[in-house]
Design an enzyme around this catalytic site. Structure first.
Site, PDB file in Angstrom:
ATOM      1  CB  SER A 140      -6.340 -11.945   6.956  1.00  0.00           C
ATOM      2  OG  SER A 140      -7.635 -11.626   7.431  1.00  0.00           O
ATOM      3  CE1 TYR A 153      -6.196  -6.730   4.829  1.00  0.00           C
ATOM      4  CE2 TYR A 153      -7.770  -8.488   5.234  1.00  0.00           C
ATOM      5  CZ  TYR A 153      -6.675  -7.750   5.631  1.00  0.00           C
ATOM      6  OH  TYR A 153      -6.051  -8.037   6.829  1.00  0.00           O
TER       7      TYR A 153
HETATM    8  P1  NAD Z   1      -1.006  -1.566  11.054  1.00  0.00           P
HETATM    9  O1  NAD Z   1      -1.670  -0.534  10.214  1.00  0.00           O
HETATM   10  O2  NAD Z   1      -0.933  -1.395  12.534  1.00  0.00           O
HETATM   11  O3  NAD Z   1       0.475  -1.843  10.542  1.00  0.00           O
HETATM   12  C1  NAD Z   1       0.762  -1.955   9.178  1.00  0.00           C
HETATM   13  C2  NAD Z   1       2.250  -1.807   9.002  1.00  0.00           C
HETATM   14  O4  NAD Z   1       2.535  -1.881   7.586  1.00  0.00           O
HETATM   15  C3  NAD Z   1       2.799  -0.453   9.470  1.00  0.00           C
HETATM   16  O5  NAD Z   1       4.094  -0.627  10.002  1.00  0.00           O
HETATM   17  C4  NAD Z   1       2.862   0.359   8.181  1.00  0.00           C
HETATM   18  O6  NAD Z   1       3.817   1.409   8.230  1.00  0.00           O
HETATM   19  C5  NAD Z   1       3.279  -0.732   7.229  1.00  0.00           C
HETATM   20  N1  NAD Z   1       3.023  -0.399   5.826  1.00  0.00           N
HETATM   21  C6  NAD Z   1       1.858  -0.045   5.238  1.00  0.00           C
HETATM   22  N2  NAD Z   1       2.049   0.210   3.943  1.00  0.00           N
HETATM   23  C7  NAD Z   1       3.361   0.003   3.704  1.00  0.00           C
HETATM   24  C8  NAD Z   1       4.188   0.106   2.545  1.00  0.00           C
HETATM   25  N3  NAD Z   1       3.694   0.479   1.353  1.00  0.00           N
HETATM   26  N4  NAD Z   1       5.504  -0.159   2.668  1.00  0.00           N
HETATM   27  C9  NAD Z   1       6.034  -0.513   3.873  1.00  0.00           C
HETATM   28  N5  NAD Z   1       5.301  -0.621   4.993  1.00  0.00           N
HETATM   29  C10 NAD Z   1       3.991  -0.367   4.895  1.00  0.00           C
HETATM   30  O7  NAD Z   1      -1.769  -2.933  10.662  1.00  0.00           O
HETATM   31  P2  NAD Z   1      -1.848  -4.357  11.366  1.00  0.00           P
HETATM   32  O8  NAD Z   1      -3.249  -4.557  11.772  1.00  0.00           O
HETATM   33  O9  NAD Z   1      -0.756  -4.552  12.343  1.00  0.00           O
HETATM   34  O10 NAD Z   1      -1.618  -5.281  10.083  1.00  0.00           O
HETATM   35  C11 NAD Z   1      -0.443  -6.026   9.856  1.00  0.00           C
HETATM   36  C12 NAD Z   1      -0.793  -7.206   8.968  1.00  0.00           C
HETATM   37  O11 NAD Z   1      -1.722  -8.055   9.638  1.00  0.00           O
HETATM   38  C13 NAD Z   1      -1.428  -6.811   7.633  1.00  0.00           C
HETATM   39  O12 NAD Z   1      -0.935  -7.637   6.592  1.00  0.00           O
HETATM   40  C14 NAD Z   1      -2.898  -7.098   7.885  1.00  0.00           C
HETATM   41  O13 NAD Z   1      -3.581  -7.385   6.696  1.00  0.00           O
HETATM   42  C15 NAD Z   1      -2.810  -8.308   8.779  1.00  0.00           C
HETATM   43  N6  NAD Z   1      -4.010  -8.564   9.553  1.00  0.00           N
HETATM   44  C16 NAD Z   1      -4.469  -7.658  10.462  1.00  0.00           C
HETATM   45  C17 NAD Z   1      -5.625  -7.959  11.184  1.00  0.00           C
HETATM   46  C18 NAD Z   1      -6.185  -7.032  12.212  1.00  0.00           C
HETATM   47  O14 NAD Z   1      -7.297  -7.290  12.697  1.00  0.00           O
HETATM   48  N7  NAD Z   1      -5.506  -5.971  12.586  1.00  0.00           N
HETATM   49  C19 NAD Z   1      -6.297  -9.160  10.968  1.00  0.00           C
HETATM   50  C20 NAD Z   1      -5.799 -10.046  10.037  1.00  0.00           C
HETATM   51  C21 NAD Z   1      -4.651  -9.747   9.339  1.00  0.00           C
END
Ligand code: NAD
Length: 258
Positions: A140, A153
């Site tokens: 991130s 985080y």
């Molecule tokens: P999201 O909530 O849409 O998806 C998260 C996914 O992780 C889902 O499939 C969920 O079921 C799974 N998950 C959560 N806990 C779990 C566990 N204990 N075991 C197995 N699966 C699990 O979130 P997202 O925004 O798509 O985030 C995905 C990644 O991208 C994360 O690592 C997040 O930190 C990173 N990220 C997101 C953003 C953003 O703005 N959305 C920005 C930077 C980084």
């Protein structure tokens, strides 16, 4: 469609958001996909299957090392190899440090950081035996800079960039690469929760809260999309990226340029 034909990709947390975008894009390049994550899976599996690749699902909880070991073993048994590992599963919790619940700290470190240690250590022997692998850690901008109220985080995301560099160095003389992608704001369920909290706090509409959230940090004023991030992942999987090693590549509308 043939760039990744014959390869197998595991995307952790691929039932939603960025991980789902990654799984679809890798499948469109011909890779077979192991899906992981919580929630509804049938729709995800049939969407990937309709692309014309093989797909399976493993329900490992990424906070549990024993289940992660089983996830890697099952992927290798089911498809014959694990070639592309996208460590994407992640959660968020927002609070000042003195109010940060200890169990939330532990979960975020386990899911957002330690899970990648476990997947990589388990997948590495197979990748080394074939002298080919692509490991992509979804970090991130919070792996590069901090924000308030995100102690766990930010710590986990800084940590996964350190892990990325170590693995890149340890594999530098092999056909395995390890890199991190650092997204800015992406409008997924993880971020929608923060939009909802902001709308409630400031008594504004969902649209106003979204715009305020993205504009505060991201000079472009636009969200990054899962498809854009997935295109970067596809590039990192290709031969043209074979000497991209140990980078933390941000795609963030200018967030960390400030
Ligand atoms: P999201 O909530 O849409 O998806 C998260 C996914 O992780 C889902 O499939 C969920 O079921 C799974 N998950 C959560 N806990 C779990 C566990 N204990 N075991 C197995 N699966 C699990 O979130 P997202 O925004 O798509 O985030 C995905 C990644 O991208 C994360 O690592 C997040 O930190 C990173 N990220 C997101 C953003 C953003 O703005 N959305 C920005 C930077 C980084």
């Amino acid at each position: 469609m043939s760039k990744l034909k014959g390869k197998t990709a595991l995307v952790t947390g691929s039932t939603s958001g960025i991980g789902l975008g990654m799984a679809l894009a890798l499948a469109r390049q011909g890779a077979n996909i192991m899906v992981n994550g919580f929630g509804e899976t049938e729709g995800v599996l049939s969407e990937i299957r309709s692309i014309g690749v093989e797909v399976d699902y493993h329900p490992a909880d990424m906070s549990k090392p024993v289940e992660i070991e089983d996830l890697i073993r099952c992927t290798e048994n089911r498809f014959g190899s694990l070639d592309i590992l996208v460590n994407n599963a992640g959660i968020q919790y927002v609070a000042n440090i003195e109010d940060f619940p200890v169990d939330r700290w532990d979960s975020i470190i386990a899911i957002n950081l330690s899970s990648a240690f476990h997947t990589i250590r388990c997948a590495m022997p197979g990748m080394k035996s074939r002298n080919w692998g692509r490991i992509i850690n979804i970090a991130s901008v919070h792996g590069l800079v901090a924000s308030t109220q995100k102690a766990a985080y930010v710590a986990a995301k800084h940590g996964i960039i350190g892990l990325t560099k170590v693995v890149a160095l340890e594999t530098a003389r092999t056909g395995i690469t390890c890199n991190a992608i650092c997204p800015g704001w992406v409008l997924t369920p993880l971020v929608q929760k923060q939009v909802d909290a902001r709308a409630e706090r400031d008594h504004v509409s969902n649209e106003q809260a979204k715009l305020a959230l993205v504009s505060e940090k991201q000079p472009s004023g636009e969200f990054v999309s899962p498809e854009q991030l997935a295109a970067l992942a596809v590039f990192l999987c290709g031969n043209d990226a074979s000497e991209v090693r140990g980078v933390a590549w941000n795609m963030d509308g200018g967030w960390v340029a400030q």
